[in-house]
Structure formats: C-alpha cells, structure tokens
Design an enzyme around this catalytic site. Structure first.
Site, mmCIF file in Angstrom:
data_model
loop_
_atom_site.group_PDB
_atom_site.id
_atom_site.type_symbol
_atom_site.label_atom_id
_atom_site.label_comp_id
_atom_site.label_asym_id
_atom_site.label_seq_id
_atom_site.Cartn_x
_atom_site.Cartn_y
_atom_site.Cartn_z
ATOM 1 N N SER A 1 -21.283 -6.153 -55.732
ATOM 2 C CA SER A 1 -22.550 -6.209 -55.004
ATOM 3 C C SER A 1 -23.663 -6.732 -55.891
ATOM 4 O O SER A 1 -23.675 -6.491 -57.111
ATOM 5 C CB SER A 1 -22.909 -4.797 -54.535
ATOM 6 O OG SER A 1 -24.213 -4.756 -54.026
ATOM 7 N N LYS B 1 -20.352 0.256 -58.566
ATOM 8 C CA LYS B 1 -19.785 -1.101 -58.502
ATOM 9 C C LYS B 1 -19.718 -1.726 -59.888
ATOM 10 O O LYS B 1 -18.755 -2.423 -60.240
ATOM 11 C CB LYS B 1 -20.614 -1.963 -57.536
ATOM 12 C CG LYS B 1 -20.490 -1.536 -56.076
ATOM 13 C CD LYS B 1 -19.114 -1.870 -55.507
ATOM 14 C CE LYS B 1 -18.926 -1.392 -54.094
ATOM 15 N NZ LYS B 1 -17.636 -1.772 -53.518
ATOM 16 N N TYR C 1 -24.970 3.830 -56.096
ATOM 17 C CA TYR C 1 -24.057 2.864 -55.472
ATOM 18 C C TYR C 1 -23.840 1.655 -56.386
ATOM 19 O O TYR C 1 -22.704 1.268 -56.677
ATOM 20 C CB TYR C 1 -24.623 2.414 -54.114
ATOM 21 C CG TYR C 1 -23.897 1.221 -53.533
ATOM 22 C CD1 TYR C 1 -22.597 1.343 -53.062
ATOM 23 C CD2 TYR C 1 -24.509 -0.030 -53.482
ATOM 24 C CE1 TYR C 1 -21.926 0.249 -52.553
ATOM 25 C CE2 TYR C 1 -23.844 -1.129 -52.968
ATOM 26 C CZ TYR C 1 -22.558 -0.988 -52.511
ATOM 27 O OH TYR C 1 -21.878 -2.071 -52.011
HETATM 28 N N1 UFG Z 1 -35.385 -3.078 -43.642
HETATM 29 C C1 UFG Z 1 -36.402 -2.713 -42.774
HETATM 30 N N2 UFG Z 1 -36.100 -1.892 -41.752
HETATM 31 C C2 UFG Z 1 -34.838 -1.417 -41.519
HETATM 32 C C3 UFG Z 1 -33.799 -1.795 -42.396
HETATM 33 C C4 UFG Z 1 -34.112 -2.621 -43.449
HETATM 34 O O1 UFG Z 1 -37.562 -3.117 -42.954
HETATM 35 O O2 UFG Z 1 -34.636 -0.656 -40.558
HETATM 36 C C5 UFG Z 1 -35.685 -3.972 -44.764
HETATM 37 C C6 UFG Z 1 -35.378 -3.340 -46.109
HETATM 38 O O3 UFG Z 1 -36.506 -2.651 -46.571
HETATM 39 C C7 UFG Z 1 -35.029 -4.563 -46.934
HETATM 40 C C8 UFG Z 1 -34.386 -5.530 -45.936
HETATM 41 O O4 UFG Z 1 -34.829 -5.090 -44.656
HETATM 42 O O5 UFG Z 1 -36.200 -5.150 -47.414
HETATM 43 C C9 UFG Z 1 -32.879 -5.533 -45.966
HETATM 44 O O6 UFG Z 1 -32.423 -4.186 -45.887
HETATM 45 P P1 UFG Z 1 -30.903 -3.795 -45.613
HETATM 46 O O7 UFG Z 1 -30.862 -2.291 -45.544
HETATM 47 O O8 UFG Z 1 -30.391 -4.556 -44.463
HETATM 48 O O9 UFG Z 1 -30.147 -4.314 -46.895
HETATM 49 P P2 UFG Z 1 -30.423 -4.011 -48.436
HETATM 50 O O10 UFG Z 1 -30.979 -5.261 -49.009
HETATM 51 O O11 UFG Z 1 -31.165 -2.765 -48.669
HETATM 52 O O12 UFG Z 1 -28.954 -3.664 -48.883
HETATM 53 C C10 UFG Z 1 -28.040 -4.643 -49.179
HETATM 54 C C11 UFG Z 1 -26.625 -4.149 -48.942
HETATM 55 C C12 UFG Z 1 -26.277 -3.102 -49.958
HETATM 56 C C13 UFG Z 1 -26.588 -3.578 -51.320
HETATM 57 C C14 UFG Z 1 -28.034 -3.972 -51.414
HETATM 58 C C15 UFG Z 1 -28.427 -4.488 -52.765
HETATM 59 O O13 UFG Z 1 -26.511 -3.624 -47.643
HETATM 60 O O14 UFG Z 1 -24.908 -2.810 -49.862
HETATM 61 O O15 UFG Z 1 -28.253 -5.006 -50.484
HETATM 62 O O16 UFG Z 1 -29.823 -4.408 -52.928
HETATM 63 F F1 UFG Z 1 -26.371 -2.612 -52.233
#
Ligand code: UFG
Length: 327
Positions: A118, A146, A142
């Site tokens: 990741s 990894k 997490y």
């Molecule tokens: N976000 C929102 N509202 C939501 C969900 C997400 O505003 O309901 C925003 C988050 O703050 C972030 C972006 O959308 O800025 C993407 O969020 P996600 O939860 O979709 O994904 P992440 O970037 O947090 O997570 C992903 C993978 C993880 C990994 C991570 C690494 O899902 O497995 O990237 O940073 F670890």
C-alpha cells in the site's frame, strides 16, 4: 499443464477482479479465503478453499493439492481507522498471517509471491510524486503491517530464495466494466462508493473531511486507480516472476492526483446526479496529497492503466449503486 495461482483473499474486492483477469489470461485462480470480508459470490473463475490465513497446515495442503506456480496474497484487514483502534487485529491478521503463509511456502517449496502492499507504507511523503525509493514512514498501524511484510519478504528472498513482487496500491476504485463484480465493503468507508451512495439517495449525504487543506480547492488529493488496471498488474507480476524476475517493489497508481471535489464533480457529470455533502473537519491521519510516480511499474511490469481516468472509474462503479451513466 494448466497454469495455477493460489489467491488468498480472492473473494474480496481487488482479489476477485484479479481472479477474473487471471482466468482470462489462462491462469486458473484457486481462491483461499475465510469469507470474513470477502463474498462467496465473487468466486467465479476457479475453486474456493475456505481457510484462515494463519492456518499454515491448511495453506500448505492447498498448495500441495493445487500446485500453483505463484501465490498472490491479498488476505488482510484493510481499514486505516480500525487499525488505530484495534492494532492487535492488524498485527495478527496481517503480520502473523503473512508469517504463516511464508512458512507454508517454505514447507512446500513454493518460491513466488505477489503481495498487496500500500501507499500507506510511505506515510506523509517528503515530495511528490511518490517514487519507490522514498523513505517509508507509515503513520498508522495498517501501513506499518504492510511495511513489515515487505521487509519480511526481502529477508525470505535472501535466505530462502522466495522471490516476490510487492505492489503498492494507491486508491483502488471502480468495478468490473462488464458488471460481473462490484465494490462491496461492509462497512463502506471509501470516498467513491460513499459519494455514489449519497448521489443515489442510499445515505443522506457524504461527509467531506476537510476543505481547508493547502490544495487548489482545499480538499485532499488522491491517486485513484481502476481495480481492473490493478488486476492486470498482478497478472503481469505473475509473469514477471515466472520469467525469473527478482524481488521488486512497484507503485500502482494512475500517476495523477484528483481532489475530493473533483471526484464529486465527476459523479455529477457522469451520472447527472449531484452528491449532497456536508463539510466536516479533517479526518485524523489523512495525508493532504498522495500520488504515484508509476515509471518503475511501467518499465518492469509493462503497467499501462487503461481505465483509470476519473470519469471511467465513476462510470464503472455507478451501476453497483443503481445509478445510470449518461451516454
Ligand atoms: N473522504 C471523505 N469522506 C468520506 C470518505 C473519504 O471526505 O466519507 C476523503 C478522505 O478524507 C480522503 C479521500 O476522501 O481525503 C479518500 O479517502 P478514502 O477513505 O477513500 O481513501 P484513503 O486515501 O484514506 O485510503 C486509501 C486506502 C487505504 C490506504 C490509504 C493510504 O483505502 O487502504 O489510501 O493513505 F491505506
């Protein structure tokens, strides 16, 4: 003799899409999954062996029965927030589970592994785009699990000759363009599915976590990569190892960043349905900007994303939420 890959976590989101592409390339995917978060209905292209990742004997028996040329290891717990609240679950499922898997490989002489890593292993990157040689300082359990597994894979390669490819995914999104598989997480926390649920009226609104970041529109930027493009990279990694390739770490992203607001605009544009939103404060642990340099994957694996522009990602994901796509 037909080619076989053993796919742990093959009933999950990225695992099942990979099984489809493996089968289309003539490699039979044998799924090894405990169905705790995966779905039996996703196992369509080969047999299912129900088993726990930490059950070394059962894994070894599956390897002996099916004689795979390669193991593709998806099975893991994968919620960043949960990993902060319950790190024991993550160290047990991810790290201890991977030790059992590596030991099963050693016991059976299986010497090739493709591993789901990741971009979370990088933490907050010192510069952008992120290249594979940058320091890895994960900021949550997490990401640490990894990274630990990547390090173990390096040691097992040096000591026992088990060769591996660690694929560092950025934000996996979208769904099978032919509609045979969908994105189904429970609970669903990812931006694109939640935003589509809000556009479809399945939830009241999308909570946007922060619009005061130092980015052009104030919202976080991520690198969204279509799950079928990810799947193709796994097939390429299996072939790379078959052809004698040495230990490799490679970023898998589209190579460009998309903000939360840009995702919401794309949903409006592609489906004609605006996403109702509520602005909230920042979510703890969210890096402001992440996007990949993908040159290494291009050079070493021939990685060429075909479906990873944001409109195509949205268009393939939308039908899973009952949304039509404008022509
Ligand atoms: N976000 C929102 N509202 C939501 C969900 C997400 O505003 O309901 C925003 C988050 O703050 C972030 C972006 O959308 O800025 C993407 O969020 P996600 O939860 O979709 O994904 P992440 O970037 O947090 O997570 C992903 C993978 C993880 C990994 C991570 C690494 O899902 O497995 O990237 O940073 F670890």
């Amino acid at each position: 003799m037909s080619r076989v890959a053993l796919v742990t976590g093959g009933a999950g989101f990225i695992g099942s899409h990979t099984c489809k592409r493996l089968a289309e390339q003539g490699i039979v995917p044998v799924v090894y999954d405990n169905l705790s978060t995966g779905h039996r209905a996703n196992v369509k292209w080969g047999p299912l062996v129900e088993g726990a990742i930490e059950d070394k004997e059962r894994l070894a028996a599956a390897i002996r029965t099916h004689s795979p040329e390669c193991l593709i290891h998806f099975a893991a717990s994968a919620y960043v927030g949960e990993s902060v609240e319950d790190p024991g679950k993550y160290y047990t499922n991810n790290v201890a589970g991977s030790i059992a898997l590596l030991e099963a490989c050693r016991a059976t002489g299986l010497g090739r592994i493709v591993f789901s890593s990741s971009c979370a292993t990088y933490g907050i990157p010192p510069q952008l785009p992120i290249t594979e040689d940058m320091v890895q300082l994960p900021i949550n359990p997490y990401g640490r699990t990894k990274l630990m597994i990547e390090l173990m894979l390096g040691d097992y390669a040096r000591a026992y000759g088990i060769r591996s490819v660690a694929l560092r995914y950025f934000n996996a999104a979208g769904a099978d363009p032919e509609g045979q598989l969908t994105e189904k997480h429970d609970p669903e926390t990812h931006l694109i599915p939640r935003a589509l649920m809000a556009a479809a009226g399945r939830i009241d609104r999308l909570d946007v976590f922060g619009d005061d970041y130092a980015t052009p529109d104030g919202t976080c930027i991520r690198d969204y990569i279509h799950v079928t493009d990810l799947a193709d990279a796994h097939v390429a990694a299996v072939n790379y190892l078959r052809d004698g390739g040495e230990v490799l770490h490679a970023n898998l992203g589209s190579g460009h960043g998309t903000s939360v607001r840009q995702v919401l605009s794309a949903i409006d544009r592609v489906t004609g349905r605006p996403v109702p939103v509520q602005m909230l404060p920042r979510r703890p642990g969210d890096p402001p900007v992440l996007y990949a340099d993908t040159n290494w994957a291009r050079q070493r694996l021939g990685f060429r994303p075909q479906l990873s522009d944001i409109d195509t990602i949205i268009a393939t994901a939308a039908p899973s939420f009952g949304l039509e796509v404008r022509s």
